[in-house]
Write a protein that holds these residues in place. Structure first.
Motif, short mmCIF file in Angstrom:
data_model
loop_
_atom_site.label_atom_id
_atom_site.label_comp_id
_atom_site.label_asym_id
_atom_site.label_seq_id
_atom_site.Cartn_x
_atom_site.Cartn_y
_atom_site.Cartn_z
N LYS A 74 17.20 -48.48 -23.97
CA LYS A 74 15.93 -47.48 -24.44
C LYS A 74 16.31 -46.22 -24.49
O LYS A 74 16.13 -45.56 -25.59
N THR A 75 17.19 -45.80 -23.69
CA THR A 75 17.71 -44.22 -23.48
C THR A 75 18.65 -44.27 -24.83
O THR A 75 18.61 -42.90 -25.26
N ASN A 76 19.40 -45.20 -25.15
CA ASN A 76 20.40 -44.93 -26.25
C ASN A 76 19.99 -45.47 -27.59
O ASN A 76 20.47 -45.66 -28.52
N GLY A 77 18.57 -45.56 -27.60
CA GLY A 77 17.97 -45.65 -29.00
C GLY A 77 17.78 -46.95 -29.44
O GLY A 77 17.47 -47.15 -30.74
N GLU A 126 10.88 -55.52 -17.39
CA GLU A 126 11.25 -54.02 -17.72
C GLU A 126 11.02 -53.80 -19.09
O GLU A 126 10.68 -52.45 -19.26
N GLN A 128 9.14 -50.48 -20.59
CA GLN A 128 9.55 -49.55 -21.19
C GLN A 128 9.28 -49.44 -22.94
O GLN A 128 9.89 -48.69 -23.53
N TRP A 187 18.24 -52.50 -15.52
CA TRP A 187 19.15 -51.17 -15.74
C TRP A 187 19.60 -51.51 -17.21
O TRP A 187 19.55 -50.23 -17.85
N ARG A 202 16.42 -50.15 -19.36
CA ARG A 202 16.62 -48.89 -19.34
C ARG A 202 17.63 -47.89 -20.19
O ARG A 202 17.41 -46.98 -21.08
N LEU A 203 19.02 -48.55 -20.14
CA LEU A 203 20.19 -47.84 -20.85
C LEU A 203 19.80 -48.11 -22.38
O LEU A 203 20.10 -47.16 -23.06
N ASP A 217 25.50 -44.35 -33.19
CA ASP A 217 25.20 -42.91 -32.96
C ASP A 217 25.16 -42.04 -34.54
O ASP A 217 24.55 -40.90 -34.35
#
Length: 453
Positions: free
Chosen positions: A168-171, A192, A196, A162, A165-166, A121
């Motif tokens: 990918k969402t978190n970079g 997936e 994605q 899932w 997807r997570l 982060d």
């Protein structure tokens, strides 16, 4: 220099330095009278001028006009400018490690799993944007099917989808598959991932096998030795057995058929073999000069690693891997350099990548192909997996300005890259004294940590 000190003060504590705010960096940096090793082929371009603007290479030529107020770095006709290095298998997740990588000319790393959320982060984003000194960091999210190795676990196809997807969402840039995934979960990760646009890398999955994994779309094998476990293995396999070399051509054929990349981590396996069943070896590793730049916590973890308690002898398999790696290179397999640092005892970030290049040369690769594994080919891997990513890995117009200036031609002497005259990362120039300052600050931080324990 002032900019570097201020950035280091941010990392190590503002009280460590008394500096005013840095001035704006020059808009253009000009390397003049440098011999360019572009790494797009085995060639050298003599006495070139290379212009860098806004983090990218904007011009290369023999008689370019220099923009007013450009920062000029003079190669005096004798220095060599080549692409920054890439370590495509690391587990570093500290800001200090990023400084150590940069000081070693490593301008790109691929974290292969286990990075802390704070690193993902904050430190990773700061390094990638140039707010702190360091390489460009790509990251993999590591997934397994059981708790044996302590990874993130999925047990159903729905969970696997899932997780992608997570991630990918978190970079995260990649999904890293591990040994104990079920075939159902592996396929769900691949499917997936394709949906994605996040590529699959990683180990050999025992219940699937590397040939089927690459056929399904996995783009990178994280260790060359994974082929020992899923391709060359047989029911009576043990640490002392050696695969039949006659199996190598078939393995190379399917690697090339699916245009896969393989991590050529010979020094990693060699370092494991050196300590296998030999408790005293790790103490020797801890006396290496470069261990000054390894965190106290990581030094403790090295001592706790259980390779020294294993039985058997890996030397015959190591020799097989050397032959396999050389045969892959000769056949045109896309090899990338990687180290597993610092999770394996004996492998210090940055320093171990140079050891891996030396190991590839010792295995019979010519210096161009060894160096390509840490420059051009990692750039090709990222371009294929993340098409929108900035190009890097060659000294080419439009590429990210990640560069090493060295005294000698690395195509004649790879060791010259161990002591760079300077490094440019993402368009920011760090001269030799600046690089030494980065290492000194890391060592001072860790020395202070020991004193206060």
């Amino acid at each position: 220099m002032r900019l570097i000190l201020v950035l280091l003060a941010t990392f190590f504590g503002a009280s460590a330095f008394a500096q005013t705010a840095p001035s704006q960096p020059p808009l253009v940096t000009a390397f003049v009278a440098v011999n360019v090793v572009p790494m797009d082929s085995k060639r050298v371009l003599s006495r070139q001028t290379v212009l860098v603007e806004n983090g990218k290479i904007t011009a290369i030529g023999t008689s370019l006009p220099l923009p007013k107020n450009a920062q000029v770095i003079d190669g005096h006709g004798s220095a060599f400018l080549s692409p920054g290095l890439a370590d495509m298998h690391t587990h570093s997740d500290t800001r200090a490690d990023l400084l150590v990588y940069l000081a070693n000319g490593v301008t790109t790393v691929l974290n292969m799993g286990g990075a802390s959320s704070d690193f993902m982060d904050h430190a990773r984003l700061a390094s990638n944007s140039g707010k702190i000194p360091g390489p460009h960091v790509y990251a993999s999210f590591r997934v397994d099917g059981s708790a044996q190795y302590g990874q993130f676990i999925v047990t159903t196809a729905d969970e696997a989808r899932w997780i992608v997807r997570l991630a990918k969402t978190n970079g995260y840039d990649f999904i890293k598959v591990y040994n104990n995934l079920s075939p159902e979960c592996f396929q769900a990760l691949v499917d997936e991932g394709r949906a994605q646009h996040i590529a699959i890398v990683g180990h050999g999955v025992t219940q699937v096998g590397l040939e089927r994994q690459l056929a399904a779309g996995q783009v990178l094998v994280a260790h060359a030795e994974e082929f020992l476990y899923t391709t060359f293995a047989h029911p009576n396999d043990n640490n002392d057995s050696v695969p039949n070399p006659d199996q190598i051509p078939a393995a190379i054929a399917f690697i090339k058929r699916y245009r896969a990349f393989v991590t050529a981590d010979l020094n990693t396996y060699s370092t494991i073999a050196r300590q296998w069943g030999k408790p005293d070896v790790v103490e020797g590793f801890l006396q290496m000069p470069e261990t000054r730049y390894l965190s106290p916590d990581q030094r403790i973890e090295w001592r706790a690693e259980d390779y020294v308690r294993r039985k058997g002898d890996l030397s015959a398999k190591l020799n097989f891997l050397k032959r396999f790696t050389k045969d892959m290179s000769d056949a045109g397999v896309a090899l990338v350099a990687g180290t597993d640092a610092p999770s394996i005892p004996g492998l210090v970030p940055g320093f171990s990548l140079h050891d891996d290049l030396a190991a590839l040369e010792q295995a019979g690769l010519d210096r161009y192909h060894a160096l390509a594994a840490a420059t051009r080919t990692p750039g090709e891997l990222i371009h294929r997996s993340i098409p929108a990513a900035e190009p890097f890995g060659t000294v080419t117009l439009g590429n990210r300005a990640d560069l090493i200036l060295s005294e000698k031609n690395p195509l004649e002497d790879l060791s010259t890259l161990r002591k760079p005259l300077g490094v440019m990362a993402n368009g920011k120039w760090y001269a030799r004294n600046d690089l030494h300052a980065l290492l000194d600050q890391v060592a001072a931080k860790y020395d202070s940590a020991f004193l206060h324990k």
